[in-house]
Design a protein around this motif. Structure first.
Motif, PDB file in Angstrom:
ATOM      1  N   VAL B 396     -16.787   7.324  30.667  1.00 29.36           N
ATOM      2  CA  VAL B 396     -15.389   7.244  30.241  1.00 29.36           C
ATOM      3  C   VAL B 396     -15.152   5.913  29.523  1.00 29.36           C
ATOM      4  CG1 VAL B 396     -12.999   7.164  31.034  1.00 29.36           C
ATOM      5  CG2 VAL B 396     -14.618   8.738  32.111  1.00 29.36           C
ATOM      6  N   LEU B 397     -15.738   4.859  30.090  1.00 28.14           N
ATOM      7  CA  LEU B 397     -15.531   3.513  29.545  1.00 28.14           C
ATOM      8  C   LEU B 397     -16.012   3.420  28.086  1.00 28.14           C
ATOM      9  CD1 LEU B 397     -14.516   0.801  30.756  1.00 28.14           C
ATOM     10  CD2 LEU B 397     -16.903   0.134  30.930  1.00 28.14           C
ATOM     11  N   THR B 400     -13.348   5.185  26.017  1.00 28.37           N
ATOM     12  CA  THR B 400     -12.087   4.446  25.869  1.00 28.37           C
ATOM     13  C   THR B 400     -12.299   3.186  25.039  1.00 28.37           C
ATOM     14  OG1 THR B 400     -12.509   3.518  28.051  1.00 28.37           O
ATOM     15  CG2 THR B 400     -10.864   5.237  27.932  1.00 28.37           C
ATOM     16  N   ALA B 401     -13.485   2.587  25.161  1.00 23.63           N
ATOM     17  CA  ALA B 401     -13.775   1.394  24.354  1.00 23.63           C
ATOM     18  C   ALA B 401     -13.831   1.763  22.867  1.00 23.63           C
ATOM     19  CB  ALA B 401     -15.103   0.781  24.780  1.00 23.63           C
ATOM     20  N   VAL B 403     -12.172   4.243  21.454  1.00 29.72           N
ATOM     21  CA  VAL B 403     -10.787   4.494  21.026  1.00 29.72           C
ATOM     22  C   VAL B 403     -10.069   3.149  20.835  1.00 29.72           C
ATOM     23  CG1 VAL B 403      -8.580   5.550  21.672  1.00 29.72           C
ATOM     24  CG2 VAL B 403     -10.713   6.729  22.191  1.00 29.72           C
ATOM     25  N   PHE B 404     -10.339   2.203  21.721  1.00 28.49           N
ATOM     26  CA  PHE B 404      -9.727   0.871  21.608  1.00 28.49           C
ATOM     27  C   PHE B 404     -10.163   0.193  20.295  1.00 28.49           C
ATOM     28  CE2 PHE B 404     -10.375  -3.770  22.676  1.00 28.49           C
ATOM     29  CZ  PHE B 404      -9.047  -4.135  22.468  1.00 28.49           C
ATOM     30  N   THR B 423      -7.887   9.439  24.529  1.00 27.39           N
ATOM     31  CA  THR B 423      -8.295   8.777  25.767  1.00 27.39           C
ATOM     32  C   THR B 423      -8.542   9.824  26.854  1.00 27.39           C
ATOM     33  OG1 THR B 423      -6.905   6.937  25.128  1.00 27.39           O
ATOM     34  CG2 THR B 423      -7.668   6.944  27.392  1.00 27.39           C
TER      35      THR B 423
END
Lengths: 408, 482
Positions: B396-397, B400-401, B403-404, B423
């Motif tokens: 997941v990280l 999300t990273a 997407v960030f 996300t």
């Protein structure tokens, strides 16, 4: 068990925390950006109306003085935008306003910033407002370790455009970074004829990187004064192939018939890039006496030389067309194909087909060309014309000529 | 060694592998983060308008292979012809289409059969005819069917200009895409090839061949792929390019220096992973010739394409990609761990071998050993649970990273809901989608061993034109992205 459970818990907590932090950062970035965009827009509107009022009244609006850092940067952006639209007195007034509003001082100071992006922004803005005083500090930036800073400084200097600027930029044409050299070249070209002298110096410098670019820019500037130096570079055995090729092309762009002997001599060059550019150059100059030379180059062993020679001949009008028709009858199949293709792509064939019905020299010339093309095997285009040309008489004449050629 | 010992060993092996792969990903993300930050700052000072008017931008030939593209080819070519670039031509290669692709082009652009000689520097199936347009910089090559690679080789041979941009016929490009992708080549003669970000177009709105609104699609499957693409393009390829071992340039959109592409031998027609194979071969040839070169990546959102929205088509695509990867690694096995091939041999290809090729096998092995270990009671249940949670959490990280990073640097999704949606899909993909991908890739290894050379058909729904949604279905061998 407790230890194991705490391990699981730790794993869950760690992963959740890391993920939540990242998601928060993502959303936070969006929030900050939206807020910033909104405030920037309202500040810009305020500054724009103050600037408009000042331009109309001729007096500086108090809202443009004693601004904070961010407003000053926004005002600079706005003024740069206005500068692209204004001319003459209004433009000068705007530059004076930049000084009065403290922008010039601010960006001079910012040139000393350690942050390279701030430095680059300051250099960019001084290109618009800095005037001749900015030349010295901006020239210093041409040796900055960062490529972008050097490129921005070059662009700013080109906007100022004094003779000192041309000298400074030409001196950096041998920069080890290709990007920087390219930026210097673009900006030297922007400066125009003022750059000729420094560029000739670069051409004579002996550094091949600088020489290639100098020759190229001199050609783009059509710098006739540089012709003797370019001829020397072209004929010198010490210069690299690329330099000689660029010098030949530059002479073509300058277009002076007096340079033809030097170019003709270079047709014997052992490196094909030079011969290819000489063919181009001869086509650009268009001196009829060079047609035999170009005919010889059209059967060169290298494809690019043949291509350029053939296309160059097409630039010579009827005399060049006659030469191409003669090549259509030559023994070399590559030269024949290329000549036919050139006549097709330049629209010569189409025009000639319309002349097939004419009596006299033009009609005979047209029939000779169509017959020669057919013997070469270049019939697809002719067949298409025979089907699609709007003029029925021209179509019939073409069909007849093609049949006659086939029969013979 | 007993069965229990073996299962414990496998679990520890998987744990070690898992730590290594995530360490690599973390390093790639960090490199990409700084690299993209630097790129975006430089972009502010790039002066694209100056580049557009520059005498120093070499002309570009846009090469477009077309097979049964009758419905869209005209609008695609129109949009390619109107790209912002100082001088470019479009070369369309009709690869023996069975529909009216060629006729549509002839009619629209008033093409005529030309006698222009073609210098065939790459071997291809026989050309039938070369057509020229009287009013546009457009050349259409009609040839016998030979596949996408063969068509690209024909187009590269016909191309007149020193830079060639190879792209799919149905890709949507931003107006300044050519300028952006060509810039590294304009700025340095040592750049042999450049790749750009290919984005998922499903859900976006288009008008006259240009994107007007970026949105995420409604269907789940394309959303999963958006997250995957963010990870692959933004977070990974940027870093590989920085490390000097970018091994893939998307077949949907990439630019090459023509002479380097030709000297490497062009696209290979006998592989299903022609894009990766070509870039790997270019590395190999350039290094063997001791050439100083770079293969760059532009982290700019410039090309958009439609991705599969059914499991059947997606499965086929992933199967083909993985077979292409195996084939490339097998053909160029000599380069792997060979210091003579620099970063490509010591970093790029070993990564693909260890983590991309064997990754799904190890993952599948991990699932089996995990369940078996728990069933036999040889694994510490709490430790195993913690490991599972960390595995999912890190998965997941990474999403999300990505997407960030997208929001921080490239900001292509203006709507809040799209960011939240992506996300959420980054979390959800770990429960089912990821396992499905593992299954497809393991299956691909099996089918490679059985010597399957099937390309896998791509069904496209067609881009949604603003206010005038339309639907098209077509089968094509050459559409999807990589």
């Amino acid at each position: 068990m407790m230890q194991g459970l705490s391990l699981t818990l730790w794993a869950v907590v760690l992963m959740v925390v890391l993920n939540v932090v990242l998601v928060t950062l993502t959303l936070g970035t969006k929030v900050v950006r939206s807020v910033r965009e909104r405030t920037t827009k309202s500040r810009m509107n305020r500054l724009e109306s103050a600037l408009d009022e000042s331009l109309v009244s001729g007096e500086v609006h108090p809202g443009l003085l004693r601004l904070g850092d961010r407003d000053m940067d926004l005002l600079a952006l706005l003024m740069i935008d206005y500068l692209s639209m204004l001319r003459g007195a209004q433009r000068e007034w705007l530059v004076a306003l930049a000084e009065e509003a403290g922008l010039v001082m601010r960006y001079f100071m910012r040139l000393r910033a350690s942050n390279r992006w701030r430095k680059a922004r300051a250099a960019e803005n001084l290109g618009y407002f800095g005037g001749p005083e900015a030349v010295a500090p901006l020239t210093e930036l041409l040796s900055h370790p960062d490529e972008t800073v050097r490129a921005v400084a070059a662009r700013a200097l080109a906007r100022i455009g004094t003779p000192e600027v041309a000298e400074a930029l030409a001196r950096t044409l041998n920069d080890p970074s290709e990007l920087t050299r390219l930026r210097m070249a673009e900006n030297l070209e922007r400066i125009g004829p003022l750059a000729t002298g420094p560029l000739v110096e670069a051409l004579e410098s002996g550094d091949p990187r600088a020489q290639v670019l100098a020759a190229r820019i001199l050609g783009n500037l059509r710098a006739a004064k540089a012709s003797p130096f370019l001829c020397r570079a072209l004929s010198s055995a010490d210069t690299l192939t690329d330099v000689r090729a660029q010098a030949a092309l530059a002479l073509g762009k300058i277009g002076n018939p007096e340079d033809v002997p030097a170019l003709q001599k270079a047709t014997e060059d052992e490196d094909w890039p030079v011969r290819a550019q000489v063919a181009n150059a001869l086509g650009m100059i268009g001196d009829l006496s060079t047609i035999p030379t170009l005919k010889r180059l059209s059967v060169d062993e290298e494809w690019w030389v043949r291509l350029n020679a053939s296309r160059a001949l097409a630039n010579f009008g009827p005399a060049g067309e006659r030469a191409l028709v003669e090549i259509l009858e030559s023994d070399d199949p590559f030269a024949r194909d290329r000549a036919a293709a050139t006549l097709e792509e330049r629209g010569t064939v189409r025009r000639v087909v319309e002349e097939l019905r004419l009596q006299g020299e033009r009609g005979a010339g047209a029939r000779a060309m169509v017959s020669a093309m057919m013997r070469t095997g270049a019939v697809r285009y002719l067949e298409r014309l025979a089907r699609t040309m709007p003029d029925e008489a021209a179509r019939s004449a073409l069909v007849r000529t093609m049949e006659e050629t086939r029969d013979s | 060694m007993t069965l229990s010992d073996f299962i414990v060993f496998v679990n520890y092996f998987v744990l070690g592998y898992f730590l290594a792969i995530n360490g690599v990903y973390l390093a790639l993300y960090l490199i990409s983060f700084f690299e993209i930050a630097d790129y975006v700052r430089r972009e502010t000072f790039s002066g694209f308008s100056e580049l557009f008017g520059s005498n120093y931008a070499p002309p570009v030939s846009v090469v477009v292979p077309a097979y049964n593209e009758e419905a869209t080819i005209v609008s695609s070519v129109r949009s390619f012809l109107t790209l912002h670039y100082p001088l470019h031509q479009v070369v369309v290669v009709n690869d023996g289409s069975r529909d009216g692709t060629l006729e549509a082009l002839i009619e629209e652009f008033d093409l005529y059969e030309s006698d222009q000689p073609v210098r065939m520097q790459l071997k291809t199936a026989p050309l039938r005819c070369v057509y020229t347009a009287p009013h546009e910089r457009l050349v259409v090559v009609d040839k016998e069917n030979g596949g996408k690679s063969d068509a690209l080789n024909a187009g590269v041979s016909v191309a007149s200009y020193p830079l060639v941009c190879c792209m799919d016929a149905d890709i949507i490009l931003e107006e300044d895409a050519l300028l952006r992708i060509a810039r590294p080549m304009i700025e340095s003669g040592s750049v042999a090839a450049v790749g750009g970000i290919v984005r998922v177009a499903n859900g976006c709105e288009f008008e006259k061949g240009r994107i007007v609104k970026v949105k995420t699609p409604r269907k789940a499957l394309p959303n999963f792929q958006i997250v995957e693409y963010l990870r692959a393009f933004i977070a990974s390829r940027t870093a590989w390019s920085k490390l000097g071992c970018l091994m893939i340039i998307s077949g949907a959109f990439g630019m090459f220096r023509r002479r380097d592409l030709i000297s490497a031998g062009g696209y290979a027609s006998d592989t299903v992973g022609e894009d990766m194979e070509l870039v790997t071969r270019m590395h190999r040839v350039l290094l063997e010739n001791e050439r100083e070169y770079r293969i760059s990546f532009v982290p700019d959102p410039i090309a958009w394409t439609e991705v599969p929205d059914t499991l059947r088509v997606l499965g086929r695509q992933r199967d083909r990609w993985h077979r292409g990867l195996i084939d490339t690694l097998f053909r160029h096995r000599k380069m792997i761990f060979n210091p003579r091939y620099g970063a490509a041999g010591m970093l790029g290809l070993p990564y693909f071998l260890i983590f991309e090729l064997f990754g799904p096998v190890v993952e599948l092995l991990g699932y089996i050993a995990f369940v078996a270990g728990l069933a036999l009671g040889v694994l510490n249940a709490e430790f195993a649970l913690a490991f599972l949670l960390v595995a999912v959490g890190l998965g997941v990280l990474l999403s999300t990273a990505a997407v960030f990073l997208e929001e921080l640097r490239l900001e292509r999704y203006p709507r809040w809901r799209d960011l939240l949606k992506l996300t959420a899909y980054g979390v959800l993909e770990n429960f089912g989608y990821r396992q499905l991908n593992t299954f497809w890739r393991v299956k691909a290894i099996v089918s490679y061993l059985r010597k399957s050379t099937d390309w896998g058909a791509m069904e496209r729904r067609g881009f949604q034109e603003r206010k005038e949604p339309r639907l098209r279905e077509k089968a094509s061998r050459q559409g999807d992205i990589r």
